[in-house]
Design a protein around this motif. Structure first.
Motif, PDB file in Angstrom:
ATOM      1  N   SER A 226       0.855  -1.185   0.000  1.00  0.00           N
ATOM      2  CA  SER A 226       0.000   0.000   0.000  1.00  0.00           C
ATOM      3  C   SER A 226       0.889   1.232   0.000  1.00  0.00           C
ATOM      4  O   SER A 226       2.118   1.130   0.005  1.00  0.00           O
ATOM      5  CB  SER A 226      -0.910  -0.009   1.236  1.00  0.00           C
ATOM      6  OG  SER A 226      -0.131   0.039   2.414  1.00  0.00           O
ATOM      7  N   GLU A 227       0.260   2.411   0.025  1.00  0.00           N
ATOM      8  CA  GLU A 227       1.041   3.648   0.081  1.00  0.00           C
ATOM      9  C   GLU A 227       1.802   3.742   1.394  1.00  0.00           C
ATOM     10  O   GLU A 227       2.911   4.272   1.442  1.00  0.00           O
ATOM     11  CB  GLU A 227       0.112   4.854  -0.071  1.00  0.00           C
ATOM     12  CG  GLU A 227      -0.503   4.982  -1.465  1.00  0.00           C
ATOM     13  CD  GLU A 227      -1.340   6.251  -1.570  1.00  0.00           C
ATOM     14  OE1 GLU A 227      -1.362   7.016  -0.587  1.00  0.00           O
ATOM     15  OE2 GLU A 227      -1.960   6.466  -2.623  1.00  0.00           O
ATOM     16  N   GLU A 228       1.194   3.267   2.510  1.00  0.00           N
ATOM     17  CA  GLU A 228       1.881   3.302   3.791  1.00  0.00           C
ATOM     18  C   GLU A 228       3.004   2.276   3.862  1.00  0.00           C
ATOM     19  O   GLU A 228       3.965   2.453   4.612  1.00  0.00           O
ATOM     20  CB  GLU A 228       0.889   3.040   4.937  1.00  0.00           C
ATOM     21  CG  GLU A 228      -0.147   4.131   5.134  1.00  0.00           C
ATOM     22  CD  GLU A 228      -1.239   4.072   4.090  1.00  0.00           C
ATOM     23  OE1 GLU A 228      -1.353   3.020   3.422  1.00  0.00           O
ATOM     24  OE2 GLU A 228      -1.973   5.074   3.929  1.00  0.00           O
ATOM     25  N   PRO A 230       5.012   0.702   0.966  1.00  0.00           N
ATOM     26  CA  PRO A 230       5.233   0.520  -0.476  1.00  0.00           C
ATOM     27  C   PRO A 230       6.195  -0.602  -0.804  1.00  0.00           C
ATOM     28  O   PRO A 230       6.215  -1.088  -1.924  1.00  0.00           O
ATOM     29  CB  PRO A 230       5.786   1.875  -0.903  1.00  0.00           C
ATOM     30  CG  PRO A 230       6.454   2.413   0.319  1.00  0.00           C
ATOM     31  CD  PRO A 230       5.632   1.938   1.472  1.00  0.00           C
ATOM     32  N   THR A 245       7.591  -4.490  -4.450  1.00  0.00           N
ATOM     33  CA  THR A 245       7.084  -3.124  -4.439  1.00  0.00           C
ATOM     34  C   THR A 245       5.919  -3.008  -5.411  1.00  0.00           C
ATOM     35  O   THR A 245       5.825  -3.754  -6.387  1.00  0.00           O
ATOM     36  CB  THR A 245       8.187  -2.117  -4.794  1.00  0.00           C
ATOM     37  OG1 THR A 245       7.655  -0.798  -4.666  1.00  0.00           O
ATOM     38  CG2 THR A 245       8.689  -2.298  -6.222  1.00  0.00           C
ATOM     39  N   GLU A 248       2.041   1.898  -9.455  1.00  0.00           N
ATOM     40  CA  GLU A 248       0.716   2.360  -9.872  1.00  0.00           C
ATOM     41  C   GLU A 248       0.780   2.918 -11.293  1.00  0.00           C
ATOM     42  O   GLU A 248       1.832   3.368 -11.761  1.00  0.00           O
ATOM     43  CB  GLU A 248       0.209   3.434  -8.915  1.00  0.00           C
ATOM     44  CG  GLU A 248      -0.013   2.924  -7.492  1.00  0.00           C
ATOM     45  CD  GLU A 248      -0.519   4.024  -6.579  1.00  0.00           C
ATOM     46  OE1 GLU A 248      -0.405   5.207  -6.973  1.00  0.00           O
ATOM     47  OE2 GLU A 248      -1.015   3.704  -5.482  1.00  0.00           O
ATOM     48  N   GLY A 252      -3.361   6.228 -10.922  1.00  0.00           N
ATOM     49  CA  GLY A 252      -3.223   6.020  -9.485  1.00  0.00           C
ATOM     50  C   GLY A 252      -3.735   4.682  -9.013  1.00  0.00           C
ATOM     51  O   GLY A 252      -3.934   4.484  -7.811  1.00  0.00           O
ATOM     52  N   PRO A 254      -3.293   0.377  -8.679  1.00  0.00           N
ATOM     53  CA  PRO A 254      -2.232  -0.625  -8.675  1.00  0.00           C
ATOM     54  C   PRO A 254      -2.159  -1.319 -10.036  1.00  0.00           C
ATOM     55  O   PRO A 254      -3.170  -1.804 -10.556  1.00  0.00           O
ATOM     56  CB  PRO A 254      -2.655  -1.602  -7.576  1.00  0.00           C
ATOM     57  CG  PRO A 254      -3.594  -0.835  -6.718  1.00  0.00           C
ATOM     58  CD  PRO A 254      -4.293   0.115  -7.615  1.00  0.00           C
TER      59      PRO A 254
END
Length: 740
Positions: A226-228, A230, A245, A248, A252, A254
């Motif tokens: 996730s973004e938190e 990566p 990793t 995106e 934006g 995945p």
């Protein structure tokens, strides 16, 4: 188990425990450190791959920008001249720029020119139909609101992921108006991935995020990316580790999961280091363990064995004059010296024991207390000579008398009761002969008089611990008994005097209550009449007269109320009606109401408090009465121009309220009696009104709330009166109310 075996066992167990402890410490600390270092290395390399990919996208974006901001392109998008195509959009251009796609779209969304190129086979191919869905009006690739606009990133196509960039078509001076968009793309295929791997010197594997056939290791981390978070690092096996990793697309969403593989060199090095460490510790431990055992055997164990053998020999022979011998100047030699000292002490004790037996015989014959023994049938077997001075009988006469004839009837009954509670022989064995009653008995003397004797007795055991009789001591306590009787008489006299004093106090309290009642009855109509008279009169000398009458009646009513409250307090009838209240609101209201009086007296009255105070469980009227008493006293003793300050604060589990003035202060001697009823300062006698009950009544009310009251003052430096109320009681009472 011998001491030698115990020593070997302790050393071996300690060595084994240390090895196990060090092994687990090294595994949990050192290896974890290597694993953390390995994870950091993989994380950094994964970030490096992402930076390389970002750099490629930036380069593609820069190339697109160079072509889009060009006068020739600006003209071509309008006239679609073939010269531009033949000069610039040839196969060599695609090969040199490593492009798979170039699309020229005008501002109406129409494709002016589009070309796709296969870099692997170096030939032109049809433009992917799937790309058309991304090149419609309103799509992000064709939306450029200004000349600085730029779109770059990844687009997922059925043919494969593509690095793509879009820039607005402008003049060479980057000026508009915008005539459309130039889109360039490069497939992120196996060849491109190999090139990335060569640039980063790392093996790379990439799969679509939504691929249903994605390998299991990708499936395991896909939901956690996730973004938190990566980047995720996971070991593949003992030899390899991978960093995953998420990439995106330009929308934006995945699109790709990239895996960077690395060998576990750091982890393998950590395991090798730990193995060498453990082997080194084992080797060093064995050497030191063997050395320790040899030294202990030579310096300690053999010498202890010799010492033990010598002590056993002395114990067998019973010769206390013999001594042990151990060489050296350490604890073992000191122990040998201590044993020799003990043998000398035992030898001396043996001789002293014989002397002691003789001294105890003389003591028993000359002591004032009577020492006696009886057999199990309660017949005297020994009585000390002091019986003659105590009872008048000779030893022979006392020995021949049954002990019943020596006791008065009441004392005989007490002895029978005590012997009736004598434990059995079985319980005596279990309790260790702990039965030893102490009795106060009245004995008959030879001349017919009686004396009081304190008798303490216990069982007399034989060598096997079996009871064979009784031994006891008798002490003359006649004088003590007389003193106790005199003390009892004095106690009854004191009790009578105390009861008379309490009766006098009750009479005074009743007199005060009746006096207050008799005074309250006539003053009530005076108050009502004066208030009515004040309302009727509008001015003139009669109004002043009516005001004097009203003020005098009001002051007298206050004194009567103080007397009544004091009388109630002295007999325990003063009651509070507590409730949860805001103390700051009460104190602020008191200050506001007294402000005109302060101005009239040319005094300054101020209030200091935090913006909020915790609520307390208190009687609001009584709390107001206490604060008014303290402030009115401050008004009395503060000269014109002085300052009176009312403070309130939370101090731990208490609410603290203080009244500080700048008056003349109070001496230490006067402070000691300040809270007594009817006490007035010497300086105020004859000058100020009041009965001297205000502070006494305030103290009573504060203590009924569970608080304390105090004064701090120095002569000439003013005074501070304060009191505290517990906050803890507030929470307890509120909780009790909620429960009910």
């Amino acid at each position: 188990m011998t001491l030698r075996r115990k020593t070997l066992f302790i050393i071996g167990a300690t060595f084994y425990g240390v090895i196990i402890l060090l092994f687990f410490i090294s595994r949990n600390i050192l290896l974890d450190s290597f694993v953390e270092l390995e994870n950091q290395d993989v994380y950094q390399n994964t970030e490096r791959v992402l930076s390389t990919l970002s750099h490629e996208v930036s380069q593609l974006e820069a190339t697109t920008g160079d072509w889009a901001a060009w006068d020739d392109t600006y003209a071509f998008i309008e006239d679609a001249n073939t010269e531009y195509i033949e000069s610039n959009l040839i196969d060599k251009t695609f090969i040199e720029l490593r492009l798979n796609l170039m699309m020229f779209i005008d501002s109406a969304g129409q494709t002016v020119f589009g070309k796709a190129f296969d870099l692997n086979n170096e030939e032109e191919v049809p433009v992917p139909q799937s790309l058309q869905g991304h090149l419609t009006i309103g799509d992000i690739l064709l939306t450029h609101p200004d000349t600085e606009s730029s779109i770059s990133g990844i687009v997922l196509l059925p043919e494969g992921p593509m690095l793509i960039a879009s820039r607005p078509i402008l003049t060479s001076e980057d000026e508009g108006p915008i005539r459309g968009a130039l889109v360039m793309g490069r497939f992120l295929d196996a060849t491109e991935m190999e090139r990335f791997a060569e640039l980063t010197h790392l093996p790379l594997i990439m799969h679509r995020f939504s691929d249903a056939q994605i390998p299991p290791d990708f499936q395991a981390v896909r939901s956690s990316l996730s973004e938190e978070r990566p980047i995720i690092v996971q070991p593949l096996n003992e030899q390899s580790i991978a960093g995953y990793t998420l990439i995106e697309d330009i929308y934006g969403k995945p699109s790709l999961v990239l895996r960077v593989d690395m060998p576990r060199d750091i982890y393998q090095q950590g395991q090798t280091t730990i193995s060498y460490l453990i082997l080194s510790i084992v080797g060093v431990g064995l050497i030191f363990g063997l050395t320790t055992i040899l030294l202990l055997e030579r310096q300690v164990l053999s010498r202890l064995f010799h010492l033990s053998k010598s002590v056993s020999s002395i114990g067998t022979s019973g010769d206390l004059s013999a001594r042990v011998s151990v060489e050296g100047e350490d604890e073992i030699s000191n122990l040998a010296g201590t044993i020799n000292g003990m043998l000398a002490a035992l030898q001396q004790s043996e001789s002293e024991l014989k002397e002691s037996e003789e001294r105890y015989r003389l003591l028993a014959e000359n002591v004032r207390d009577v020492i006696w023994t009886m057999d199990i049938n309660l017949r005297f077997t020994y009585i000390s000579p002091s019986v003659t001075s105590m009872l008048g009988y000779s030893v022979e006469e006392a020995m021949s008398l049954p002990f019943e004839e020596l006791l008065t009837p009441s004392s005989l009954e007490a002895v029978k009761k005590a012997f009736a509670e004598t434990p059995t022989v079985e319980s005596i064995k279990q309790e260790g002969l702990s039965w030893s009653p102490t009795l106060e008995l009245e004995l008959k003397c030879k001349d017919g008089a009686t004396i009081w004797v304190e008798v303490t007795s216990t069982f007399l055991p034989d060598a096997d611990g079996q009871p064979i009789g009784f031994v006891g001591v008798g002490r003359n306590i006649t004088e003590r008994k007389r003193a106790e009787e005199k003390l009892q008489e004095l106690y009854h006299e004191e009790k009578t005097l105390r009861q008379e004093l309490e009766a006098e106090i009750n009479k005074r309290v009743e007199f005060t209550r009746v006096l207050v009642h008799e005074l309250k009855t006539p003053i009530t109509p005076v108050l009502a009449s004066s208030e009515l008279l004040l309302e009727e009169l509008e001015g003139g000398p009669l109004l002043d007269l009516a005001q004097n009458i009203s003020q005098g009646a009001y002051n007298l009513n206050q004194r009567i109320d103080e007397l009544l409250d004091l009388a109630r307090g002295e007999i325990g009838m003063l009651r509070l009606e507590p409730e949860s209240m805001d103390p700051r609101q009460l104190l602020k209201g008191i200050v506001d109401s007294l402000m005109p009086l302060a101005l009239k007296n040319s005094q300054v009255l101020s209030f200091e408090s935090p913006s909020s105070l915790p609520s307390v469980w208190a009687d609001e009227d009584r709390l107001r009465q206490v604060v008014l008493n303290l402030i009115n006293n401050a008004f009395k003793f503060t000269p014109a121009g002085g300052r009176i300050t009312l403070r309130a604060k939370e101090d731990g589990a208490n609410l603290v309220v203080e009244v500080q003035d700048t008056g003349r202060g109070i001496s230490k001697e006067e402070q000691e009696r300040l809270f007594e009823p009817y006490h007035r300062l010497e300086s105020e006698v004859g000058h100020l009104s009041g009965l001297g009950l205000g502070l006494s009544l305030s103290k009573m009310l504060v203590e009924l709330h569970g608080g304390k009251i105090w004064v701090k003052s120095q002569k000439g430096k003013g005074s501070t009166f304060g009191f505290s109320l517990p906050l803890e009681a507030t929470a307890q009472r509120e909780k009790s109310v909620k429960t009910e």
